[in-house]
Design an enzyme around this catalytic site. Sequence first.
Site, PDB file in Angstrom:
ATOM      1  N   LYS A  16       0.767   4.233  -2.799  1.00  0.00           N
ATOM      2  CA  LYS A  16       0.685   5.527  -2.383  1.00  0.00           C
ATOM      3  C   LYS A  16       1.569   6.417  -2.618  1.00  0.00           C
ATOM      4  CE  LYS A  16      -3.786   4.975  -1.255  1.00  0.00           C
ATOM      5  NZ  LYS A  16      -4.783   5.303  -2.243  1.00  0.00           N
TER       6      LYS A  16
ATOM      7  N   TYR B 143       0.937  -1.127  -0.133  1.00  0.00           N
ATOM      8  CA  TYR B 143       0.087   0.071   0.068  1.00  0.00           C
ATOM      9  C   TYR B 143       1.046   1.201  -0.130  1.00  0.00           C
ATOM     10  CZ  TYR B 143      -3.874   2.936   1.977  1.00  0.00           C
ATOM     11  OH  TYR B 143      -4.861   3.924   1.933  1.00  0.00           O
TER      12      TYR B 143
HETATM   13  P1  NAP Z   1     -13.298   2.282   1.623  1.00  0.00           P
HETATM   14  O1  NAP Z   1     -14.400   2.652   2.450  1.00  0.00           O
HETATM   15  O2  NAP Z   1     -12.640   0.885   1.482  1.00  0.00           O
HETATM   16  O3  NAP Z   1     -13.889   2.510  -0.080  1.00  0.00           O
HETATM   17  C1  NAP Z   1     -13.196   2.147  -1.078  1.00  0.00           C
HETATM   18  C2  NAP Z   1     -14.035   1.928  -2.088  1.00  0.00           C
HETATM   19  O4  NAP Z   1     -13.569   1.477  -3.304  1.00  0.00           O
HETATM   20  C3  NAP Z   1     -15.236   0.894  -1.844  1.00  0.00           C
HETATM   21  O5  NAP Z   1     -16.378   1.106  -2.204  1.00  0.00           O
HETATM   22  C4  NAP Z   1     -14.571  -0.339  -2.756  1.00  0.00           C
HETATM   23  O6  NAP Z   1     -15.510  -1.306  -3.133  1.00  0.00           O
HETATM   24  C5  NAP Z   1     -13.688   0.487  -4.038  1.00  0.00           C
HETATM   25  N1  NAP Z   1     -13.276  -0.322  -4.874  1.00  0.00           N
HETATM   26  C6  NAP Z   1     -12.067  -1.331  -4.317  1.00  0.00           C
HETATM   27  N2  NAP Z   1     -11.571  -1.886  -5.525  1.00  0.00           N
HETATM   28  C7  NAP Z   1     -12.013  -1.225  -6.611  1.00  0.00           C
HETATM   29  C8  NAP Z   1     -11.840  -1.352  -7.886  1.00  0.00           C
HETATM   30  N3  NAP Z   1     -10.896  -2.388  -8.297  1.00  0.00           N
HETATM   31  N4  NAP Z   1     -12.284  -0.445  -8.819  1.00  0.00           N
HETATM   32  C9  NAP Z   1     -13.416   0.396  -8.344  1.00  0.00           C
HETATM   33  N5  NAP Z   1     -13.743   0.441  -7.091  1.00  0.00           N
HETATM   34  C10 NAP Z   1     -12.922  -0.366  -6.033  1.00  0.00           C
HETATM   35  O7  NAP Z   1     -12.053   3.229   1.639  1.00  0.00           O
HETATM   36  P2  NAP Z   1     -11.879   4.665   2.112  1.00  0.00           P
HETATM   37  O8  NAP Z   1     -11.326   4.739   3.396  1.00  0.00           O
HETATM   38  O9  NAP Z   1     -13.119   5.561   1.944  1.00  0.00           O
HETATM   39  O10 NAP Z   1     -10.672   4.995   1.220  1.00  0.00           O
HETATM   40  C11 NAP Z   1     -10.940   5.777   0.028  1.00  0.00           C
HETATM   41  C12 NAP Z   1      -9.486   6.207  -0.387  1.00  0.00           C
HETATM   42  O11 NAP Z   1      -8.786   6.721   0.314  1.00  0.00           O
HETATM   43  C13 NAP Z   1      -8.607   4.824  -0.795  1.00  0.00           C
HETATM   44  O12 NAP Z   1      -7.764   5.089  -1.906  1.00  0.00           O
HETATM   45  C14 NAP Z   1      -7.835   4.910   0.515  1.00  0.00           C
HETATM   46  O13 NAP Z   1      -6.549   4.064   0.041  1.00  0.00           O
HETATM   47  C15 NAP Z   1      -7.445   6.190   0.855  1.00  0.00           C
HETATM   48  N6  NAP Z   1      -7.390   6.458   2.174  1.00  0.00           N
HETATM   49  C16 NAP Z   1      -8.046   6.035   3.149  1.00  0.00           C
HETATM   50  C17 NAP Z   1      -7.753   6.609   4.632  1.00  0.00           C
HETATM   51  C18 NAP Z   1      -8.633   6.059   5.698  1.00  0.00           C
HETATM   52  O14 NAP Z   1      -7.914   6.310   6.723  1.00  0.00           O
HETATM   53  N7  NAP Z   1      -9.623   5.723   5.239  1.00  0.00           N
HETATM   54  C19 NAP Z   1      -6.185   7.110   4.789  1.00  0.00           C
HETATM   55  C20 NAP Z   1      -5.539   7.216   3.629  1.00  0.00           C
HETATM   56  C21 NAP Z   1      -5.830   7.117   2.425  1.00  0.00           C
HETATM   57  P3  NAP Z   1     -15.321  -2.500  -2.188  1.00  0.00           P
HETATM   58  O15 NAP Z   1     -15.850  -2.553  -0.913  1.00  0.00           O
HETATM   59  O16 NAP Z   1     -16.700  -3.486  -3.090  1.00  0.00           O
HETATM   60  O17 NAP Z   1     -14.036  -3.300  -2.118  1.00  0.00           O
END
Ligand code: NAP
Length: 247
Positions: free
Chosen positions: A159, A155
């Site tokens: 990133k 990851y």
């Molecule tokens: P999340 O709640 O898990 O949402 C991610 C979404 O992306 C889910 O709906 C997932 O679907 C979808 N997804 C997964 N694989 C995919 C694909 N191949 N094509 C299209 N959609 C896909 O995550 P989040 O926390 O909102 O994170 C959103 C972004 O922010 C990500 O890039 C994450 O790395 C980044 N981020 C998050 C945090 C944090 O603390 N939450 C911190 C830093 C960065 P499924 O559920 O069906 O897999």
Amino acid sequence: MKLLEGKVAVVTGASQGIGREISQVFAEQGAKVVVSDVNVEGAQKAVQELNDAGFQAMAIGCDVTKEEDIRALVNGAVAEYGSLDVMVNNAGITRDATMRKMSIDQFNQVIQVHLLGCWLGTKAAADIMREQGHGSIVNMSSISGKVGNIGQTNYAAAKAGIIGLTKSAAKEVGFKGVRVNAIQPGLIKTAMTAAMPADIFAAREKEIPLGRAGDPRDIANAALFLSSDLSSYITGIVVEVAGGRHI
Ligand code: NAP
């Protein structure tokens, strides 16, 4: 005045979490939003909620690792709403394990969704935006890509790669009026972090100078700034939205 009045925005991985909130904030600010996700039912549910609240939104299923899906997504936005002004490459997964235990499959899956997915999304959106002569692309990185994280060699690599991708793309398409920026969220309360053991979440939260984990709206507000004309002279930068953690 609304900051995205009349603009068309595509958000990937938008059925839940940060992407869902970005869709909400963009819609509140006047954008027509294409809510996209590999989870098509989830995207449709989000669109129903947005439509019920009086916003213009449509769902398009898209696996960001597939070029044909990404092309159909951006072309679908243009076909339905007439342009593509904002593209947020947000979709993400985690497959955490220490390097000793991580399989090549776990490594590759994360690289594919984050790095390849972001590259495909940036490439497809830029193709349309450069012809339009304007557009803003926002790529979702992570503070893990800045400082690394135990259990996240896959990851953090993806990133960090998104930062290089973002800066290179910004240099390539700036002369066409297309901006490309990245956001590095810190610890944000979503399903992704709900999967973390509670003691690890609490320990990380203690490191945050502002004293709390972030909400998806904290990230959505940064995405709004980078997508709107408020940031019209900003490209190739990384906005850290982490409450001061790891500064
Ligand atoms: P999340 O709640 O898990 O949402 C991610 C979404 O992306 C889910 O709906 C997932 O679907 C979808 N997804 C997964 N694989 C995919 C694909 N191949 N094509 C299209 N959609 C896909 O995550 P989040 O926390 O909102 O994170 C959103 C972004 O922010 C990500 O890039 C994450 O790395 C980044 N981020 C998050 C945090 C944090 O603390 N939450 C911190 C830093 C960065 P499924 O559920 O069906 O897999």
